[in-house]
Design an enzyme around this catalytic site. Structure first.
Site, mmCIF file in Angstrom:
data_model
loop_
_atom_site.group_PDB
_atom_site.id
_atom_site.type_symbol
_atom_site.label_atom_id
_atom_site.label_comp_id
_atom_site.label_asym_id
_atom_site.label_seq_id
_atom_site.Cartn_x
_atom_site.Cartn_y
_atom_site.Cartn_z
ATOM 1 N N CYS A 178 0.810 -1.226 0.000
ATOM 2 C CA CYS A 178 0.000 0.000 0.000
ATOM 3 C C CYS A 178 0.839 1.269 0.000
ATOM 4 O O CYS A 178 0.319 2.363 -0.194
ATOM 5 C CB CYS A 178 -0.953 -0.007 1.193
ATOM 6 S SG CYS A 178 -1.942 -1.494 1.272
ATOM 7 N N HIS A 181 -2.987 6.938 3.309
ATOM 8 C CA HIS A 181 -3.452 5.660 2.765
ATOM 9 C C HIS A 181 -4.822 5.366 3.376
ATOM 10 O O HIS A 181 -5.015 5.470 4.587
ATOM 11 C CB HIS A 181 -2.457 4.554 3.106
ATOM 12 C CG HIS A 181 -2.954 3.183 2.793
ATOM 13 N ND1 HIS A 181 -3.633 2.893 1.629
ATOM 14 C CD2 HIS A 181 -2.910 2.019 3.493
ATOM 15 C CE1 HIS A 181 -3.965 1.620 1.632
ATOM 16 N NE2 HIS A 181 -3.547 1.064 2.748
ATOM 17 N N ASN A 198 -10.292 -0.033 0.795
ATOM 18 C CA ASN A 198 -8.836 0.018 0.748
ATOM 19 C C ASN A 198 -8.369 -0.492 -0.616
ATOM 20 O O ASN A 198 -8.468 -1.681 -0.908
ATOM 21 C CB ASN A 198 -8.267 -0.846 1.879
ATOM 22 C CG ASN A 198 -6.744 -0.860 1.903
ATOM 23 O OD1 ASN A 198 -6.095 -0.448 0.940
ATOM 24 N ND2 ASN A 198 -6.180 -1.334 2.989
HETATM 25 O O1 UT7 Z 1 -3.562 -1.610 3.726
HETATM 26 C C1 UT7 Z 1 -3.148 -2.054 4.949
HETATM 27 C C2 UT7 Z 1 -3.796 -3.140 5.484
HETATM 28 N N1 UT7 Z 1 -4.720 -3.325 6.473
HETATM 29 C C3 UT7 Z 1 -5.131 -2.518 7.468
HETATM 30 O O2 UT7 Z 1 -4.792 -1.410 7.625
HETATM 31 C C4 UT7 Z 1 -6.077 -3.140 8.436
HETATM 32 C C5 UT7 Z 1 -5.748 -2.792 9.866
HETATM 33 N N2 UT7 Z 1 -6.707 -3.365 10.766
HETATM 34 C C6 UT7 Z 1 -8.003 -2.971 10.812
HETATM 35 O O3 UT7 Z 1 -8.422 -2.119 10.073
HETATM 36 C C7 UT7 Z 1 -8.884 -3.600 11.855
HETATM 37 O O4 UT7 Z 1 -8.102 -4.372 12.740
HETATM 38 C C8 UT7 Z 1 -10.028 -4.483 11.255
HETATM 39 C C9 UT7 Z 1 -11.022 -3.595 10.519
HETATM 40 C C10 UT7 Z 1 -9.458 -5.518 10.323
HETATM 41 C C11 UT7 Z 1 -10.755 -5.165 12.391
HETATM 42 O O5 UT7 Z 1 -11.274 -4.196 13.295
HETATM 43 P P1 UT7 Z 1 -11.000 -4.318 14.851
HETATM 44 O O6 UT7 Z 1 -11.705 -3.207 15.496
HETATM 45 O O7 UT7 Z 1 -9.508 -4.416 15.059
HETATM 46 O O8 UT7 Z 1 -11.723 -5.669 15.205
HETATM 47 P P2 UT7 Z 1 -11.108 -6.942 15.927
HETATM 48 O O9 UT7 Z 1 -10.218 -7.700 15.012
HETATM 49 O O10 UT7 Z 1 -10.579 -6.535 17.265
HETATM 50 O O11 UT7 Z 1 -12.420 -7.790 16.177
HETATM 51 C C12 UT7 Z 1 -13.443 -7.353 17.097
HETATM 52 C C13 UT7 Z 1 -14.630 -8.264 16.926
HETATM 53 C C14 UT7 Z 1 -14.264 -9.755 16.924
HETATM 54 O O12 UT7 Z 1 -15.307 -10.451 17.563
HETATM 55 P P3 UT7 Z 1 -15.171 -10.920 19.092
HETATM 56 O O13 UT7 Z 1 -13.958 -11.814 19.129
HETATM 57 O O14 UT7 Z 1 -14.989 -9.648 19.870
HETATM 58 O O15 UT7 Z 1 -16.463 -11.617 19.338
HETATM 59 C C15 UT7 Z 1 -14.265 -10.104 15.461
HETATM 60 O O16 UT7 Z 1 -14.529 -11.455 15.217
HETATM 61 O O17 UT7 Z 1 -15.256 -8.003 15.673
HETATM 62 C C16 UT7 Z 1 -15.381 -9.226 14.955
HETATM 63 N N3 UT7 Z 1 -15.315 -8.931 13.536
HETATM 64 C C17 UT7 Z 1 -16.389 -8.582 12.825
HETATM 65 N N4 UT7 Z 1 -17.683 -8.429 13.167
HETATM 66 C C18 UT7 Z 1 -18.545 -8.070 12.219
HETATM 67 C C19 UT7 Z 1 -14.221 -8.928 12.720
HETATM 68 N N5 UT7 Z 1 -14.600 -8.579 11.482
HETATM 69 C C20 UT7 Z 1 -15.937 -8.364 11.511
HETATM 70 C C21 UT7 Z 1 -16.885 -7.983 10.567
HETATM 71 N N6 UT7 Z 1 -18.169 -7.843 10.950
HETATM 72 N N7 UT7 Z 1 -16.559 -7.725 9.280
#
Ligand code: UT7
Length: 321
Positions: free
Chosen positions: A116, A240, A270
């Site tokens: 990215c 980004h 993204n």
């Molecule tokens: O280009 C560069 C690449 N990538 C990035 O910059 C991504 C960087 N990371 C992020 O943007 C975030 O970490 C994500 C958007 C991927 C995830 O958001 P988060 O706030 O960090 O969520 P999390 O991984 O801490 O998950 C929280 C909860 C989990 O459930 P439990 O374990 O609390 O029950 C996940 O399973 O949210 C759940 N979850 C979802 N729920 C509904 C994860 N993805 C989803 C979803 N819809 N799409």
């Protein structure tokens, strides 16, 4: 530690263009495919819809043609094509060769994969070609991330999408628009975000998030220092477009108001290498940059790479009037 000499290039952006494929995938549609909701995606990422379809070369050529038109430059006026992509159409040849043919360019062409951060890496590379004697370089970021998405993985399929953005940079006797730049990579973190050949993206989302916030700040500070500017001097930030919360946190750490950012993530998702030129073009077209403004481009990505650049805006894109 890398050593760089700022202001060596004498070049500026004279035209910009973008391309987004026709198919729009909304959060509500995604909620029918995986266990997610519009509310969750919007709140946690800032994304409401994204574009799918197209090929990397096709989107790159469309954005490149628009940038040439914007600059009022014939394809024969381009001396080099640098294409940033993580999703080339083929392993060999480079997608830039296909784009060169599609645009009717008569010049060197190469792909850059810095994830990215690729567009900023390529923009700096383009300035380098001009410093070495070229007159004009076409820099494009283009992706068809749809290809490497696991459509059953809700933690990644909600984020990534397709698109392209391009800039024509031209030698300038009036000086350079590139006041400062910084690129880096930390291969020790490659397991946080990767995609094996023929497979789909793996991402440790939270680890990437935490690292992203740190490297965005660090890289931006390096570029601002090289440009002899402080956060107060920055008129526009083009980050980004990975997650609106990463941008908000990075801006807070840098002491730059979020209102100074250009954000298109809500409608693009993204798009990796394409995200910064898509957001920059949006700011230009909406009259958010004027001559003399200091524009900070800053990104991060798999690798983990980071890259930033401070541009003194020349007011030239586009010369279309
Ligand atoms: O280009 C560069 C690449 N990538 C990035 O910059 C991504 C960087 N990371 C992020 O943007 C975030 O970490 C994500 C958007 C991927 C995830 O958001 P988060 O706030 O960090 O969520 P999390 O991984 O801490 O998950 C929280 C909860 C989990 O459930 P439990 O374990 O609390 O029950 C996940 O399973 O949210 C759940 N979850 C979802 N729920 C509904 C994860 N993805 C989803 C979803 N819809 N799409």
């Amino acid at each position: 530690m890398t050593r760089t000499t700022p202001n060596a290039s004498g070049a500026r952006i004279v035209g910009m263009g973008t391309a987004l494929p026709d198919r729009i995938l909304t959060n509500d549609e995604l909620a029918k495919m995986v266990d997610t909701s519009d509310e969750w995606i919007t709140e946690r990422t800032g994304i409401t819809s994204r574009h799918l379809g197209g090929t990397t070369a096709g989107l790159a050529a469309e954005a490149g043609a628009a940038a040439l038109e914007d600059a009022g430059i014939d394809p024969s006026g381009i001396d080099m094509l640098v294409l940033a992509t993580t999703t080339p159409d083929r392993a060999v040849p480079a997608t830039s060769s296909t784009v060169q043919e599609m645009l009717g360019l008569d010049c060197g062409a190469m792909d850059v994969n810095a994830a990215c951060s690729g567009f900023v890496y390529s923009l700096v590379t383009g300035h380098g070609f001009i410093a070495m004697g070229h007159e004009r370089v076409l820099v494009i970021g283009a992706e068809v991330l749809e290809r490497i998405i696991d459509w059953t993985d809700r933690s990644t399929c909600i984020l990534f999408a397709n698109g392209a953005g391009a800039a024509v940079i031209e030698r300038s006797e009036k000086g350079t628009d590139l006041l400062g730049w910084h690129v880096s990579s930390d291969g020790a973190m490659e397991e946080y975000l990767y995609c094996e050949h023929g497979e789909t993206i793996f991402m440790a989302g939270q680890k990437v998030f935490k690292r992203a916030v740190l490297v965005m700040e660090e890289s931006a500070r390096q570029s601002m220092k090289q440009a002899n500017l402080t956060a107060d001097d920055i008129d526009l930030v083009v980050p980004h477009q990975a997650n609106i919360r990463i941008v908000e946190t990075s801006c807070k750490r840098l002491g730059i108001p979020f209102e100074k950012t250009s954000m298109v993530i809500h409608r693009t998702g993204n798009t990796s290498s394409a995200s910064i030129p898509l957001a920059l073009d949006d700011a230009v077209r909406n009259g958010r940059v004027k001559e003399g403004d200091n524009v900070l481009l800053v990104g991060f990505g798999a690798g983990m790479t980071s890259a930033s650049a401070v541009l003194r805006w020349s007011g030239e894109p586009g010369r279309r009037g």
